[in-house]
Write a protein that holds these residues in place. Structure first.
Motif, mmCIF file in Angstrom:
data_model
loop_
_atom_site.group_PDB
_atom_site.id
_atom_site.type_symbol
_atom_site.label_atom_id
_atom_site.label_comp_id
_atom_site.label_asym_id
_atom_site.label_seq_id
_atom_site.Cartn_x
_atom_site.Cartn_y
_atom_site.Cartn_z
ATOM 1 N N ALA A 168 0.827 -1.204 0.000
ATOM 2 C CA ALA A 168 0.000 0.000 0.000
ATOM 3 C C ALA A 168 0.863 1.257 0.000
ATOM 4 O O ALA A 168 0.383 2.340 -0.356
ATOM 5 C CB ALA A 168 -0.919 0.010 1.217
ATOM 6 N N TYR A 169 2.144 1.116 0.400
ATOM 7 C CA TYR A 169 3.025 2.274 0.500
ATOM 8 C C TYR A 169 4.231 2.219 -0.428
ATOM 9 O O TYR A 169 4.803 3.255 -0.754
ATOM 10 C CB TYR A 169 3.543 2.411 1.938
ATOM 11 N N ILE A 170 4.637 1.025 -0.823
ATOM 12 C CA ILE A 170 5.841 0.910 -1.642
ATOM 13 C C ILE A 170 5.646 -0.144 -2.737
ATOM 14 O O ILE A 170 5.148 -1.240 -2.480
ATOM 15 C CB ILE A 170 7.075 0.564 -0.773
ATOM 16 N N ASP A 171 6.004 0.223 -3.940
ATOM 17 C CA ASP A 171 5.927 -0.690 -5.085
ATOM 18 C C ASP A 171 7.330 -1.211 -5.357
ATOM 19 O O ASP A 171 8.288 -0.427 -5.430
ATOM 20 C CB ASP A 171 5.379 0.053 -6.304
ATOM 21 N N LYS A 172 7.451 -2.530 -5.492
ATOM 22 C CA LYS A 172 8.755 -3.162 -5.690
ATOM 23 C C LYS A 172 8.737 -3.965 -6.995
ATOM 24 O O LYS A 172 8.559 -5.182 -6.971
ATOM 25 C CB LYS A 172 9.085 -4.084 -4.516
ATOM 26 N N PRO A 173 8.910 -3.308 -8.128
ATOM 27 C CA PRO A 173 8.925 -4.048 -9.394
ATOM 28 C C PRO A 173 10.099 -5.022 -9.427
ATOM 29 O O PRO A 173 11.093 -4.836 -8.721
ATOM 30 C CB PRO A 173 9.105 -2.942 -10.446
ATOM 31 N N PRO A 174 10.009 -6.075 -10.243
ATOM 32 C CA PRO A 174 11.134 -7.014 -10.367
ATOM 33 C C PRO A 174 12.404 -6.280 -10.785
ATOM 34 O O PRO A 174 12.355 -5.361 -11.610
ATOM 35 C CB PRO A 174 10.664 -7.985 -11.465
ATOM 36 N N PRO A 175 13.550 -6.647 -10.204
ATOM 37 C CA PRO A 175 14.812 -5.990 -10.572
ATOM 38 C C PRO A 175 15.102 -6.138 -12.065
ATOM 39 O O PRO A 175 14.747 -7.149 -12.686
ATOM 40 C CB PRO A 175 15.854 -6.744 -9.727
ATOM 41 N N ILE A 176 15.720 -5.124 -12.632
ATOM 42 C CA ILE A 176 16.090 -5.131 -14.050
ATOM 43 C C ILE A 176 17.588 -5.387 -14.158
ATOM 44 O O ILE A 176 18.399 -4.669 -13.573
ATOM 45 C CB ILE A 176 15.742 -3.791 -14.717
ATOM 46 N N ILE A 177 17.953 -6.424 -14.912
ATOM 47 C CA ILE A 177 19.369 -6.751 -15.127
ATOM 48 C C ILE A 177 19.770 -6.262 -16.516
ATOM 49 O O ILE A 177 19.157 -6.638 -17.514
ATOM 50 C CB ILE A 177 19.630 -8.257 -14.988
ATOM 51 N N HIS A 178 20.778 -5.427 -16.583
ATOM 52 C CA HIS A 178 21.229 -4.828 -17.838
ATOM 53 C C HIS A 178 22.384 -5.633 -18.439
ATOM 54 O O HIS A 178 23.081 -6.357 -17.727
ATOM 55 C CB HIS A 178 21.677 -3.380 -17.589
ATOM 56 N N PRO A 179 22.588 -5.500 -19.756
ATOM 57 C CA PRO A 179 23.690 -6.218 -20.402
ATOM 58 C C PRO A 179 25.044 -5.775 -19.858
ATOM 59 O O PRO A 179 25.217 -4.643 -19.392
ATOM 60 C CB PRO A 179 23.543 -5.828 -21.884
ATOM 61 N N VAL A 180 25.987 -6.683 -19.930
ATOM 62 C CA VAL A 180 27.351 -6.396 -19.476
ATOM 63 C C VAL A 180 28.007 -5.397 -20.423
ATOM 64 O O VAL A 180 27.855 -5.493 -21.648
ATOM 65 C CB VAL A 180 28.182 -7.695 -19.423
ATOM 66 N N GLN A 181 28.698 -4.420 -19.863
ATOM 67 C CA GLN A 181 29.491 -3.477 -20.646
ATOM 68 C C GLN A 181 30.960 -3.858 -20.511
ATOM 69 O O GLN A 181 31.486 -3.899 -19.393
ATOM 70 C CB GLN A 181 29.267 -2.044 -20.153
ATOM 71 N N ARG A 182 31.595 -4.173 -21.626
ATOM 72 C CA ARG A 182 32.976 -4.642 -21.578
ATOM 73 C C ARG A 182 33.875 -3.635 -20.848
ATOM 74 O O ARG A 182 33.894 -2.447 -21.159
ATOM 75 C CB ARG A 182 33.520 -4.880 -22.994
#
Length: 271
Positions: A168-182
């Motif tokens: 009711a107070y905090i929304d916790k969307p699934p974590p987003i994993i980004h591509p690896v940057q060389r």
């Protein structure tokens, strides 16, 4: 660190380099235009703000659901990592001078690993828990007796941005994993959005917008449709920025094309 459209820099130790005006001013939003029939709760978009916070972390600092603390030493090590992560986020929130006691906050966790090894995305949930806890109020240590044994609950720091970590107070969307940057190190950061009350869900917003657009489309007034879409893009800029981006792009590209609402008499007869 970006706060409500402004940038704020952190050094490698996590200390904030204050700009000339360090005060956080939540972005003020217009209330939805109810004249078009869009349903919404008053105040949903009245005052909202956004902030982006980088958490200085190494892969070794990440928690895992597999860290169950099989031994006393392992349990103490895990507890220390949890406390360190929670304290770090608390300090960053304090340095950023984000508001306290808001009605609702959405915390989107982003992670960019430094290697391409196979990983269990669910393990980020273990790292996210102490991060979310840092948004809740401070908790003092307390002792209770259960079955004749004394149990001590340690104190826990908290910023108090929201009263509890309840949905009711905090929304916790699934974590987003980004591509690896060389060549880049692992990164962990938060995209924080807040407002006075819990906003409508994406499904609720889509339903109300569709009904309002249907009413306008049936009148055949393309100018009214474009005006409503422009207001809708502005209205959802804080909570649904991707929708705003797509609506803005649609309005731009259709400016030079023929509207599907405009039907000639001949086309109507053929239909």
């Amino acid at each position: 660190m970006t706060i409500a459209g402004r940038e704020k820099t952190l050094d490698t130790a996590g200390a904030a380099v204050r700009p000339r005006n360090p005060r956080v001013s939540p972005t003020r939003r217009r209330s939805p235009d109810t004249a078009t029939g869009a349903a919404s709760t008053p105040g949903d978009y009245a005052i909202s703000g956004r902030a982006s916070i980088e958490i200085p972390i190494t892969p070794a600092d990440l928690l895992s659901l597999n860290d169950r603390g099989a031994s006393k030493q392992a349990a103490l090590h895990k507890a220390a990592k949890v406390a360190h992560l929670r304290d770090t986020v608390f300090t960053l929130l304090k340095q950023a001078r984000l508001p306290r006691g808001v009605g609702f906050v959405r915390v989107q966790l982003h992670y960019q690993p430094e290697t391409n090894r196979i990983r269990d995305d669910d393990n980020l949930a273990a790292t996210a828990k102490p991060i979310y806890d840092a948004f809740t109020p401070h908790r003092d240590a307390k002792a209770t007796k259960k079955g004749g044994k004394l149990h001590v609950v340690a104190a826990r720091v908290g910023y108090g941005m929201v009263p509890d970590d309840d949905p009711a107070y905090i929304d916790k969307p699934p974590p987003i994993i980004h591509p690896v940057q060389r060549g880049a190190r692992a990164r962990l950061w938060l995209e924080i959005t807040w407002g006075p009350v819990k906003p409508p869900t994406a499904a609720q917003a889509f339903t109300s917008e569709t009904l309002a657009l249907a009413r306008l489309a049936l009148t055949g007034d393309t100018t009214a449709v474009r005006t409503y879409l422009a207001r809708s893009a502005d209205r959802h800029r804080i909570w649904y920025p991707e929708l705003t981006s797509q609506l803005t792009a649609l309005l731009t590209e259709t400016a030079s094309t023929r509207s599907p609402l405009r039907t000639t008499t001949a086309e109507t007869a053929c239909g």
